[in-house]
Design a protein around this motif. Structure first.
Motif, PDB file in Angstrom:
ATOM      1  N   SER A 107      -2.781  43.626  -2.286  1.00 54.49           N
ATOM      2  CA  SER A 107      -1.719  43.757  -3.281  1.00 54.49           C
ATOM      3  C   SER A 107      -0.915  42.472  -3.388  1.00 54.49           C
ATOM      4  CB  SER A 107      -0.801  44.920  -2.916  1.00 54.49           C
ATOM      5  OG  SER A 107       0.349  44.911  -3.734  1.00 54.49           O
ATOM      6  N   VAL A 108      -0.581  41.888  -2.253  1.00 51.69           N
ATOM      7  CA  VAL A 108       0.203  40.653  -2.285  1.00 51.69           C
ATOM      8  C   VAL A 108      -0.576  39.558  -3.009  1.00 51.69           C
ATOM      9  CG1 VAL A 108       1.177  38.819  -0.858  1.00 51.69           C
ATOM     10  CG2 VAL A 108       1.519  41.197  -0.222  1.00 51.69           C
ATOM     11  N   ALA A 109      -1.854  39.443  -2.682  1.00 49.23           N
ATOM     12  CA  ALA A 109      -2.668  38.400  -3.327  1.00 49.23           C
ATOM     13  C   ALA A 109      -2.751  38.630  -4.827  1.00 49.23           C
ATOM     14  CB  ALA A 109      -4.067  38.384  -2.710  1.00 49.23           C
ATOM     15  N   LEU A 110      -2.972  39.880  -5.230  1.00 48.97           N
ATOM     16  CA  LEU A 110      -3.108  40.172  -6.655  1.00 48.97           C
ATOM     17  C   LEU A 110      -1.805  39.930  -7.398  1.00 48.97           C
ATOM     18  CD1 LEU A 110      -5.917  41.061  -6.313  1.00 48.97           C
ATOM     19  CD2 LEU A 110      -5.374  43.295  -7.251  1.00 48.97           C
ATOM     20  N   ASN A 111      -0.713  40.356  -6.805  1.00 52.96           N
ATOM     21  CA  ASN A 111       0.575  40.121  -7.460  1.00 52.96           C
ATOM     22  C   ASN A 111       0.872  38.627  -7.533  1.00 52.96           C
ATOM     23  OD1 ASN A 111       2.448  42.625  -8.102  1.00 52.96           O
ATOM     24  ND2 ASN A 111       1.158  43.178  -6.376  1.00 52.96           N
ATOM     25  N   ARG A 112       0.482  37.891  -6.500  1.00 55.15           N
ATOM     26  CA  ARG A 112       0.693  36.446  -6.527  1.00 55.15           C
ATOM     27  C   ARG A 112      -0.009  35.814  -7.711  1.00 55.15           C
ATOM     28  NH1 ARG A 112       0.560  34.999  -0.756  1.00 55.15           N
ATOM     29  NH2 ARG A 112       2.706  35.242  -0.044  1.00 55.15           N
ATOM     30  N   VAL A 113      -1.289  36.086  -7.831  1.00 59.12           N
ATOM     31  CA  VAL A 113      -2.048  35.431  -8.894  1.00 59.12           C
ATOM     32  C   VAL A 113      -1.574  35.903 -10.264  1.00 59.12           C
ATOM     33  CG1 VAL A 113      -3.913  37.110  -8.803  1.00 59.12           C
ATOM     34  CG2 VAL A 113      -4.354  34.849  -9.707  1.00 59.12           C
ATOM     35  N   ALA A 114      -1.168  37.165 -10.351  1.00 61.65           N
ATOM     36  CA  ALA A 114      -0.681  37.674 -11.631  1.00 61.65           C
ATOM     37  C   ALA A 114       0.633  37.001 -12.014  1.00 61.65           C
ATOM     38  CB  ALA A 114      -0.507  39.189 -11.562  1.00 61.65           C
ATOM     39  N   VAL A 115       1.505  36.823 -11.042  1.00 60.04           N
ATOM     40  CA  VAL A 115       2.777  36.149 -11.308  1.00 60.04           C
ATOM     41  C   VAL A 115       2.523  34.697 -11.709  1.00 60.04           C
ATOM     42  CG1 VAL A 115       4.856  35.250 -10.191  1.00 60.04           C
ATOM     43  CG2 VAL A 115       4.216  37.630  -9.887  1.00 60.04           C
ATOM     44  N   SER A 116       1.578  34.075 -11.039  1.00 65.59           N
ATOM     45  CA  SER A 116       1.286  32.684 -11.354  1.00 65.59           C
ATOM     46  C   SER A 116       0.850  32.517 -12.798  1.00 65.59           C
ATOM     47  CB  SER A 116       0.187  32.156 -10.430  1.00 65.59           C
ATOM     48  OG  SER A 116       0.518  32.395  -9.077  1.00 65.59           O
ATOM     49  N   HIS A 117       0.045  33.442 -13.286  1.00 70.77           N
ATOM     50  CA  HIS A 117      -0.509  33.301 -14.629  1.00 70.77           C
ATOM     51  C   HIS A 117       0.306  34.030 -15.675  1.00 70.77           C
ATOM     52  CE1 HIS A 117      -4.812  32.053 -13.396  1.00 70.77           C
ATOM     53  NE2 HIS A 117      -3.945  31.638 -12.510  1.00 70.77           N
ATOM     54  N   ALA A 118       1.509  34.467 -15.320  1.00 69.31           N
ATOM     55  CA  ALA A 118       2.249  35.331 -16.230  1.00 69.31           C
ATOM     56  C   ALA A 118       2.690  34.583 -17.480  1.00 69.31           C
ATOM     57  CB  ALA A 118       3.465  35.919 -15.514  1.00 69.31           C
ATOM     58  N   GLY A 119       3.031  33.324 -17.344  1.00 68.05           N
ATOM     59  CA  GLY A 119       3.503  32.595 -18.502  1.00 68.05           C
ATOM     60  C   GLY A 119       2.397  32.125 -19.420  1.00 68.05           C
ATOM     61  N   SER A 120       1.183  32.255 -18.954  1.00 66.99           N
ATOM     62  CA  SER A 120       0.059  31.733 -19.736  1.00 66.99           C
ATOM     63  C   SER A 120      -0.162  32.550 -21.006  1.00 66.99           C
ATOM     64  CB  SER A 120      -1.198  31.740 -18.873  1.00 66.99           C
ATOM     65  OG  SER A 120      -2.339  31.441 -19.639  1.00 66.99           O
ATOM     66  N   ASP A 121      -0.797  31.945 -21.974  1.00 64.69           N
ATOM     67  CA  ASP A 121      -1.069  32.634 -23.226  1.00 64.69           C
ATOM     68  C   ASP A 121      -2.503  33.175 -23.261  1.00 64.69           C
ATOM     69  OD1 ASP A 121      -1.521  29.966 -22.953  1.00 64.69           O
ATOM     70  OD2 ASP A 121      -1.602  29.559 -25.094  1.00 64.69           O
ATOM     71  N   LYS A 122      -3.166  33.131 -22.131  1.00 64.19           N
ATOM     72  CA  LYS A 122      -4.519  33.667 -22.080  1.00 64.19           C
ATOM     73  C   LYS A 122      -4.462  35.147 -21.723  1.00 64.19           C
ATOM     74  CE  LYS A 122      -7.576  30.788 -21.291  1.00 64.19           C
ATOM     75  NZ  LYS A 122      -8.629  29.882 -20.846  1.00 64.19           N
ATOM     76  N   ARG A 123      -5.557  35.677 -21.293  1.00 64.06           N
ATOM     77  CA  ARG A 123      -5.569  37.084 -20.887  1.00 64.06           C
ATOM     78  C   ARG A 123      -4.480  37.308 -19.851  1.00 64.06           C
ATOM     79  NH1 ARG A 123     -11.189  36.967 -22.189  1.00 64.06           N
ATOM     80  NH2 ARG A 123     -11.486  35.381 -20.625  1.00 64.06           N
ATOM     81  N   ASP A 124      -3.688  38.341 -20.063  1.00 69.72           N
ATOM     82  CA  ASP A 124      -2.488  38.495 -19.257  1.00 69.72           C
ATOM     83  C   ASP A 124      -2.757  39.354 -18.029  1.00 69.72           C
ATOM     84  OD1 ASP A 124       0.025  38.235 -18.400  1.00 69.72           O
ATOM     85  OD2 ASP A 124       0.978  39.057 -20.182  1.00 69.72           O
ATOM     86  N   LEU A 125      -2.917  38.699 -16.900  1.00 74.27           N
ATOM     87  CA  LEU A 125      -3.091  39.427 -15.653  1.00 74.27           C
ATOM     88  C   LEU A 125      -1.827  40.197 -15.295  1.00 74.27           C
ATOM     89  CD1 LEU A 125      -4.921  36.739 -13.500  1.00 74.27           C
ATOM     90  CD2 LEU A 125      -5.891  38.586 -14.834  1.00 74.27           C
ATOM     91  N   GLY A 126      -0.667  39.634 -15.652  1.00 74.37           N
ATOM     92  CA  GLY A 126       0.585  40.298 -15.338  1.00 74.37           C
ATOM     93  C   GLY A 126       0.638  41.689 -15.940  1.00 74.37           C
ATOM     94  N   ALA A 127       0.174  41.822 -17.174  1.00 75.57           N
ATOM     95  CA  ALA A 127       0.198  43.126 -17.830  1.00 75.57           C
ATOM     96  C   ALA A 127      -0.698  44.105 -17.084  1.00 75.57           C
ATOM     97  CB  ALA A 127      -0.256  42.987 -19.278  1.00 75.57           C
TER      98      ALA A 127
END
Lengths: 214, 214
Positions: A107-127
């Motif tokens: 969970s920590v790893a997944l949330n980390r990578v999702a937070v990292s890519h949250a500002g990106s305009d590509k596929r939104d891992l954060g969502a």
DNA sequence: ACCGAACCGTAACGTACGGTACGGCAAATG
DNA sequence: CATTTGCCGTACCGTACGTTACGGTTCGGT
């Protein structure tokens, strides 16, 4: 170039699931330093296959996150018990499971990578993480809360408001500290204690026998 | 090679502060896509100067985070008032300020980059953000809570435990949702409402007039 | 046995970016 | 005025990594 990456609802083959498990492990170990080459080597597959299956690096990450999300499903809450004891134990189990997942390496790893890519305009891992994290928790817990209210055990006006308070009482600063790299010791007994405390405090705030105003 | 990056307590020049402000703005806009070239262009300085001043990219990021952290200091809490009203308003102002900072673009950007680099073995941005975020909040709030306890207004055994509960009641799922990219509307009046609710709930849990057990 | 599809392993390409070197200029220093 | 210092602008280097290409191998279908 309509590969499997775009039709993300296509069922994964056994081999593809193995590849995604390898990617998941690598994500936990290396975090965002995950490279296509390392995934190919770990999964004993060719990079060409990775690109054919998942389109690009972002597609691989998205598929990995979704694959993990699909595993976590199924912690359903039974709402057959309407008395105080079963509601209490239901909330406690919920909080306990939630804290256990939350503090896990995956969970920590997944949330980390999702937070990292949250500002990106590509596929939104954060969502995706949001949908399978807090939102999924809300979808599962809110019905239980409403059942408790109908049974006269809980008192609140806004269900989402009550849920978010429960969330705050359970998670507190644990998640942000884990994400920021704070070394944290959360044993299983500590987690159960936290779950009991959070549930007790929640009843103190929203229990029908105390004060009904939020 | 002992540059200014290692002696991070050396006072910054005006020009250096301007450069860090430019880096901060770029961090908010572009997130981790922040490149040395873009900072040099934005700040109208040469890359050579950046490396001379901050050592490397990591040193620049660290200095930027510390620079922002040094700005936020100074929201001290007066502990002269011992009555219920001033304690309440103190907690409310605290929660309000905290939510306002937390939901700001700069805080979100800084927490994002710190989370991204948390697993790294280089200079730990996570520790800095943690130190100037939750830990700083704890250092400022816990004395206030203890003053409230000594005044007979609050009842708790573990001050840190009480603080963490307050943290959970205030922040709830706001921060993680913001970090994961959830579009969130938090007007100033909404923040004040949240602060009032959190304070009221905290008193319901830890107020001396209700139940003293946590 | 033959064919084609899928896939592995690896080499190669393009590029972005961290980091360095260098020429020029402006201000301080003497 | 000569010299040193500090910095800007830019060109440059090395490397890491995403992406593509290709030869070789396995395997199911006919």
């Amino acid at each position: 170039m309509q590969s499997a990456a775009e039709a993300n609802d296509s069922p994964l083959t056994e081999r593809q699931r193995d590849v995604l498990d390898a990617a998941l492990g690598l994500l936990v170990e290396a975090g965002d330093a995950l490279t296509m080459t390392s995934v190919a080597r770990r999964a004993s597959c060719s990079k060409e296959t990775l690109y054919k299956w998942f389109g690009d690096r972002d597609g691989l990450l998205t598929a990995t996150v979704q694959w993990q999300a699909s595993k976590v499903r199924g912690v359903t809450v039974r709402r057959d018990g309407l008395d105080l004891a079963s509601l209490t134990s239901g909330l406690e189990r919920f909080a306990s499971d939630w804290l256990r997942v939350l503090s896990g390496k995956i969970s920590v790893a997944l949330n980390r990578v999702a937070v990292s890519h949250a500002g990106s305009d590509k596929r939104d891992l954060g969502a995706i993480v949001l949908e399978n994290g807090p939102f999924a928790m809300a979808r599962r817990l809110m019905p239980l809360l409403e059942v408790g209210r109908e049974a006269g055990l809980l008192a609140f006006d806004d269900t989402e408001e009550a849920f978010r308070t429960f969330f705050g009482l359970v998670v507190r600063d644990v998640q942000i500290r884990l994400l920021l790299g704070d070394r944290f010791e959360l044993t299983d007994v500590a987690i159960d204690g936290e779950a009991r405390r959070a549930t007790q405090q929640f009843f103190a705030l929203y229990g029908a026998h105390t004060n009904g105003a939020a």
